[in-house]
Structures are given as C-alpha cells and as structure tokens.
Design a protein around this motif. Structure first.
Motif, short mmCIF file in Angstrom:
data_model
loop_
_atom_site.label_atom_id
_atom_site.label_comp_id
_atom_site.label_asym_id
_atom_site.label_seq_id
_atom_site.Cartn_x
_atom_site.Cartn_y
_atom_site.Cartn_z
N THR A 164 63.76 -103.86 14.91
CA THR A 164 62.44 -103.83 14.28
C THR A 164 62.48 -104.77 13.08
O THR A 164 63.42 -104.71 12.26
CB THR A 164 62.08 -102.41 13.80
N GLU A 165 61.50 -105.66 13.01
CA GLU A 165 61.51 -106.64 11.92
C GLU A 165 61.51 -105.96 10.56
O GLU A 165 60.79 -104.98 10.32
CB GLU A 165 60.29 -107.57 12.04
N HIS A 166 62.38 -106.50 9.67
CA HIS A 166 62.50 -106.05 8.27
C HIS A 166 63.10 -104.66 8.15
O HIS A 166 63.17 -104.12 7.04
CB HIS A 166 61.14 -106.10 7.55
N LYS A 167 63.53 -104.07 9.29
CA LYS A 167 64.15 -102.74 9.22
C LYS A 167 65.58 -102.71 9.78
O LYS A 167 66.33 -101.80 9.47
CB LYS A 167 63.29 -101.73 9.98
N GLY A 168 65.92 -103.69 10.57
CA GLY A 168 67.29 -103.74 11.06
C GLY A 168 67.37 -103.77 12.59
O GLY A 168 66.36 -103.70 13.30
N SER A 169 68.60 -103.86 13.06
CA SER A 169 68.86 -103.97 14.50
C SER A 169 69.98 -103.03 14.91
O SER A 169 70.84 -102.65 14.09
CB SER A 169 69.26 -105.41 14.87
N ILE A 170 69.96 -102.65 16.20
CA ILE A 170 71.02 -101.81 16.76
C ILE A 170 71.53 -102.50 18.02
O ILE A 170 70.78 -102.74 18.97
CB ILE A 170 70.49 -100.41 17.12
N PHE A 171 72.81 -102.85 18.03
CA PHE A 171 73.46 -103.40 19.21
C PHE A 171 74.36 -102.31 19.81
O PHE A 171 75.19 -101.73 19.09
CB PHE A 171 74.29 -104.64 18.85
N THR B 257 70.87 -102.74 8.51
CA THR B 257 69.57 -102.63 7.86
C THR B 257 69.07 -104.01 7.47
O THR B 257 68.51 -104.22 6.40
CB THR B 257 69.67 -101.74 6.60
N GLY B 258 69.29 -104.98 8.40
CA GLY B 258 68.99 -106.37 8.11
C GLY B 258 67.55 -106.74 8.36
O GLY B 258 66.64 -105.89 8.39
N ILE B 259 67.34 -108.04 8.62
CA ILE B 259 65.99 -108.59 8.70
C ILE B 259 65.33 -108.28 10.05
O ILE B 259 64.11 -108.41 10.18
CB ILE B 259 66.01 -110.11 8.48
N GLY B 260 66.13 -107.88 11.03
CA GLY B 260 65.56 -107.54 12.34
C GLY B 260 65.21 -108.75 13.18
O GLY B 260 65.31 -109.90 12.74
N ILE B 261 64.80 -108.47 14.41
CA ILE B 261 64.48 -109.53 15.38
C ILE B 261 63.10 -109.23 15.94
O ILE B 261 62.80 -108.10 16.35
CB ILE B 261 65.51 -109.55 16.53
N GLN C 44 78.15 -106.69 -1.27
CA GLN C 44 78.18 -105.27 -1.62
C GLN C 44 77.51 -104.40 -0.54
O GLN C 44 76.67 -103.55 -0.82
CB GLN C 44 77.49 -105.06 -2.99
N ILE C 45 77.91 -104.72 0.70
CA ILE C 45 77.37 -103.97 1.85
C ILE C 45 78.28 -102.77 2.13
O ILE C 45 79.51 -102.90 2.11
CB ILE C 45 77.27 -104.88 3.09
N THR C 46 77.63 -101.66 2.46
CA THR C 46 78.39 -100.46 2.80
C THR C 46 78.61 -100.42 4.31
O THR C 46 77.66 -100.47 5.10
CB THR C 46 77.63 -99.19 2.37
N VAL C 47 79.88 -100.36 4.72
CA VAL C 47 80.23 -100.30 6.14
C VAL C 47 80.82 -98.92 6.44
O VAL C 47 81.79 -98.51 5.79
CB VAL C 47 81.24 -101.41 6.53
N GLN C 48 80.19 -98.25 7.38
CA GLN C 48 80.64 -96.90 7.75
C GLN C 48 81.16 -96.93 9.20
O GLN C 48 80.45 -97.33 10.11
CB GLN C 48 79.48 -95.91 7.63
N THR D 245 72.18 -108.90 6.94
CA THR D 245 71.82 -107.73 6.14
C THR D 245 71.76 -108.16 4.67
O THR D 245 72.70 -108.80 4.16
CB THR D 245 72.87 -106.62 6.32
N PRO D 246 70.68 -107.82 3.98
CA PRO D 246 70.55 -108.26 2.58
C PRO D 246 71.55 -107.55 1.66
O PRO D 246 72.26 -106.65 2.06
CB PRO D 246 69.11 -107.90 2.24
N GLN D 247 71.55 -107.98 0.40
CA GLN D 247 72.44 -107.42 -0.62
C GLN D 247 72.27 -105.91 -0.69
O GLN D 247 71.16 -105.39 -0.60
CB GLN D 247 72.10 -108.04 -1.99
N ASN D 248 73.43 -105.21 -0.81
CA ASN D 248 73.49 -103.74 -0.93
C ASN D 248 72.96 -103.03 0.32
O ASN D 248 72.53 -101.89 0.25
CB ASN D 248 72.68 -103.29 -2.16
N GLY D 249 73.00 -103.73 1.43
CA GLY D 249 72.58 -103.11 2.68
C GLY D 249 73.66 -102.21 3.28
O GLY D 249 74.73 -102.01 2.70
N GLU D 250 73.35 -101.71 4.49
CA GLU D 250 74.31 -100.81 5.15
C GLU D 250 74.54 -101.26 6.60
O GLU D 250 73.61 -101.70 7.29
CB GLU D 250 73.77 -99.37 5.16
N VAL D 251 75.79 -101.14 7.00
CA VAL D 251 76.18 -101.42 8.39
C VAL D 251 77.01 -100.24 8.86
O VAL D 251 77.98 -99.84 8.17
CB VAL D 251 76.98 -102.72 8.51
#
Length: 590
Positions: free
Chosen positions: A575-582, A522-526, A463-467, A498-504
């Motif tokens: 950023t850990e626990h906040k997500g990543s940007i590629f 909005t995943g676990i980050g690196i 249930q991830i939202t992809v925009q 990205t965890p459940q109900n996250g956003e991409v």
C-alpha cells in the motif's frame, strides 16, 4: 454349406438317374437283341432237328398226312408252335389253331425266303390267328428226288423269347437302384465330411473379420481341407501378431500425440474434426473434444486459423504462419496446416499443428528490453565516471574540494556499476545453472541473523528497528547461498525504501510442509498497478530514487528465479506510503 451339400447330392442324384436310365435302355436293347438272336438260333436248330426226324425222302406231296401224324407226337413234348404248309401255301397241320380257320400262308415272308432257296427263312410279326407277336422260322421239306413237298415251320412268342431278358433287366435295375442308394449314402457322408469343416472354416473367417483372432481350426476332414484350415490358423496367428503390433504402434502414437506440447488437430476431407490432442485444447483455451465429428469451423473461433485451413484445402499445399489469437486469451501461435497425401496423390486428411509461442515472443521482448535496459543502466554510471574524469583531467585536480567531490561521485558510480555487473553475472550464472546446487539442511533463523549483521551499517544509519521472529525453529533443505541471496535482496530493499526510524520485521514460520518467510516494512510502498512488474529486470517504481539508493533493478528478479527453482512461490502485498509485505513460501524438503 448346407446348400452346397444339397446341390452336390442333387447333381449326383440327377446324374445317376440319367445315366442309369440310359444304361438300362441300352443294356435292355443289347440284351434283348442278343437274346432274340440266340433264341432265333436255337429255334432254327430245333427246326432242323425236327426236320431231320421226319422221314420225307420217299414221300410225295400227297403223303403230307403221314408227316402231320408224326408231328402230333412231337407237339406233345415241345412248346413251340408247329405248322406244316404245302407248296401251295395251304395249311396241312398246326398245333395251335384249327387248319380250317387258317388262311393261305404262301405269301408269308419266311415261306417266301424258303421258296427262294434259303435253308431257313425267318421273320417276326403279329400272328393274325392268335394275335401274338411271334418269331417264325421255316425250312423246305425235300424228298429223295430233290423236290419240295412242303414247308415245316416253327414259331415262338417273342414274350417267351425275351423272358430271360426281362429277368436280367429286373436284376440289373435292382442292382442299379442299390448302387445309386449306396452312392448317395457315401456321397452324403463324403459331402458332410467336407462341408462341415468348410462351414467351420467359414465361421472362423467370419469371427476373424470381427478382429477376434483366438479362434482355431482343428483337423477333422481330408488332407486338402485340413491344409486349408491350417492356412486359416496361420492367417489368424499372423493377423493377431499384426494387430498387436498395430495396436502397440497406435498406443505409442496416441501417447506421443497426447504428450506433445504442440497442439494437433486432424481435419478430414469432409471438413470434420477426427482427432484432437490435449495440447490443442490448452493452446486454444477451450475444450474441443466435444467438437469431434463436427465441422472444424464450428469448433474454432480464430478466423485466421479457419482461413489457413480453408486455403490448405483449396491449394493442397502446406500453410505456415504466425497468427495472433484474441479469444479466449490473447496469444501468439505458430500454425502449420499439412495436407496428408496418399501414394495415389489423393488427399487423405489435413493435420493442423499449433504451437504457442507467446512465451517465446515475450522472452524475446524481455531479452530485447534487457539489452536496452542494460545499455541504458550502464550508460549513466559510465557517462558520470567518464565526464567527471575528463573534468578532473582538464584542470579540476588543482581544486581540492572539487577533486574530493568528483572522486566521491566517481567512486559511487563505479560501485553502482560494479554491483550492477555483479548482479547481471550472478543472474546469468543462475539461469545457466553455473552456480553450486548443493542442498543441505539449514537453520533459517541463522541465515537471517547473518544477513541482518551484514546490513547493520545501513540499518543503524537510518535507525531502523529490525524485528526477527522464528516461531517453529524452521529448517530448510536448500542451497545456503540461495537462501542468503533471498534475505539480502528483500531485506536490503526493505531497509532502502523504509524512511528514517522505520520498522522492518522478519517472520519465520512453518505451515504444514512449507516454510513461510514474511518480510514487512513501513516504507514508501508500491502502487497497485505496478505490483505485477516489480520482478522484471531493471524495472524500478521510482527510477531516480532507486539509482540514488544504489539499486541495480535486478534484485527481485534474482529472488524470483531462486524461489521458483526451489519449487517455491513469492507473493507481495503493498500500500503506497504504508509499506510492503513480501512473502516467500518454500518447501521444507526439495
């Protein structure tokens, strides 16, 4: 050349003067002797003529007065001195001096010769009565009885006899002076005609020594000199051709050395640096061009490299070794120090060749790690498939619940094994250029929508939202398969981590001549300390979780290879626990 002309003229002048003096002296002596002989002969003939005119046949010694009277008339028409001498030596008559002042002439050599029977006696001496140098000829006067009644003598001044000689000598002297002047004038002209071209040839040779080969000699002298000038011209042409060839070869060599990927350093026998190429400064990480003509140990900071050069100088042998450099950047380099030895077995200089093998050693380690990682990664699914298969064969087939569970595990591990093999094969094909490299204009948004559709099951399951946002309707000239691989790997990772109900979110925008693809989750980050390693093959931030999510550890390696080989670049922020940007930046047209 002026000094040469002066020397030639001086030598010629001295030679002419010396030979002229010798010639005049010898000619004067010869002419004077010949003139005296001729004058003496003439004087003797004149004496005989005078003696024949005297009627002495019927005379006696006492009749000499009559002969003296005859001689007085003769003296009026001749210039020679006439003397009549008796048999006793007394002077009976003399045309130039009073007889009473003259002494007895019986002892005179010419009289003595006549007394002794000579037809004509002759002698030259200084007259005591007149003080002149005279030439004497005397003959006896003989009467009909054959008796000598006296002596008739003629004399003439030597100066009068040599007058003609003086005139000849003067004429000869004038001739010689004129001849010498003419010779000097001609020699001056001749030497100038020779020395001027020779001076010109010398000037041309001096100019050639300064490597100006455009000067030429133009014929202006004698054949031999002009031939020498033509030889100089041929030399200039050959030197010009050789210099052009040398310059061209030097330019080729310089360009070759400047474009070598191997660092080149030339050290002279006095330990100074004479040449360096740009690759050496890149390998050593410092500008060494300012160290030319200075000792090499002042410009180099690697003690191992300095020691290798010193050893090559001491042993006169080639040195080869891999050394590790610390300053200014850690590197591994392969060093060769080669002594350049001439034909005479003398060392000219030393060539230092430095090749940066840091990347080669890194790739070797990567390959080694790759083999180890592949072995490790394959062992897990293979062990799982093998272990559960053995368990089933040992009797677990009868338990339906266990059978289904084990088969699901075997299917999951075999699927992961299949994905891993496929990724390895795909990466290998990419690196070996075995994939299609057909480029075409592609709408970026359409490819992104296609990939989102492929991943919709995973997206819907979590249930991830992809925009998806395309601000500029961007298009790229690229292999569509490459662009699809980029989106599949980056979006699959974003969805997986990205965890459940996250956003991409996927943002497509055009900036200048580039298209920027931004994939944010909005995943676990690196963790920050692992960002520089995530593009390594089989590298996982969380290995257990990655395996559980079916990741092979090769996705980001494939993405990086595709981006870099399409002249693009990839950036990551996390950023850990906040997500990543590629962020993938690709040129619009390749």
């Amino acid at each position: 050349m002026k000094q040469l002309r002066v020397r030639i003229l001086g030598f010629l002048t001295l030679t002419l003067v010396v030979f002229s003096i010798l010639f005049i002296y010898m000619a004067t002596a010869i002419i004077e002797r010949q003139a005296l002989t001729q004058q003496g002969t003439d004087l003797s003939v004149q004496l005989r003529t005078l003696e024949s005119q005297l009627d002495s046949n019927d005379l006696t010694e006492t009749d000499l007065d009559m002969i003296s009277a005859q001689l007085e008339s003769t003296a009026l028409v001749i210039e020679e001195r006439i003397t009549l001498i008796g048999t006793d030596g007394e002077i009976w008559y003399d045309t130039h001096a009073p007889i009473d002042t003259l002494e007895n002439h019986g002892d005179r050599p010419e009289i003595q010769q006549a007394i002794e029977g000579e037809a004509i006696g002759d002698f030259s001496r200084t007259s005591e009565s007149t003080g002149d140098t005279l030439y004497y000829v005397a003959t006896p006067l003989i009467n009909a009885d054959g008796s000598v009644i006296g002596f008739l003598r003629l004399s003439k001044r030597i100066e009068d006899m040599s007058g003609v000689t003086d005139q000849l000598v003067q004429a000869l002297l004038i001739f010689i002076v004129i001849a010498v002047l003419v010779a000097l004038i001609y020699t001056q002209y001749w030497t100038r005609k020779i020395t001027r071209p020779l001076n010109n040839i010398k000037t041309i040779a001096d100019v050639l020594s300064y490597q100006d080969y455009n000067v030429r000699y133009y014929s202006s002298s004698y054949k031999e000199v002009d031939e020498l000038g033509q030889s100089i011209n041929n030399l200039a042409v050959n030197l010009n051709s050789q210099m052009n060839e040398i310059t061209e070869n030097e330019l080729k060599l310089k360009e070759l050395i400047n474009h070598l990927v191997i660092g080149v350093l030339v050290v002279e026998k006095d330990k100074t640096i004479s040449m360096i190429n740009p690759a050496m400064t890149n390998v050593l990480g410092e500008d060494l061009f300012g160290k030319v003509d200075r000792p090499f140990y002042e410009g180099l900071h690697s003690s191992d490299l300095i020691a290798m050069i010193e050893k090559a100088m001491q042993t006169q042998t080639i040195q080869n070794r891999e050394i590790q450099m610390i300053y200014p950047k850690e590197k591994i380099v392969d060093v060769n120090v080669v002594p350049v030895i001439s034909d005479s077995l003398e060392t000219i200089n030393y060539i230092v060749l430095v090749y940066d093998i840091t990347e080669i050693r890194r790739l070797e380690k990567v390959r080694s790690d790759f083999v180890a990682n592949v072995s490790h990664e394959l062992r897990t699914p293979i062990t799982a498939v093998k272990g559960f298969s053995e368990t089933l064969l040992d009797g677990a087939l009868k338990d339906e619940a266990v059978l289904v569970e084990f088969l699901e595990i075997i299917y999951k591990e075999s699927s992961r094994l299949d994905a891993m093999v496929n990724d390895i094969l795909h990466l290998s094909k990419l690196e070996q250029r075995q994939v299609s490299d057909v480029r075409e204009k592609v709408k970026v948004k359409a490819v992104a929508e296609e990939v989102i559709q492929i991943l919709h099951q995973k997206i819907d399951a979590k249930q991830i939202t992809v925009q998806l946002t395309d601000r500029d309707q961007a298009e790229l000239t690229i292999d569509p398969g490459h662009l699809k691989q980029i989106f599949i790997n980056l979006l699959a990772n974003a969805v997986s981590y990205t965890p459940q109900n996250g956003e991409v979110s996927v943002l497509i925008e055009k900036i200048d001549t580039e298209v920027v693809l931004t994939i944010k989750d909005t995943g676990i980050g690196i963790p920050q300390d692992q960002l520089n390693r995530i593009f390594e093959r089989f590298y996982r931030v969380d290995r257990a979780r990655s395996r559980n999510m079916g990741g092979t550890g090769l996705g980001l390696s494939i993405v990086k290879w595709i981006v870099e080989n399409n002249n693009g670049r990839i950036e990551v922020e996390s950023t850990e626990h906040k997500g990543s940007i590629f962020r993938v930046i690709l040129p619009i047209s390749n």
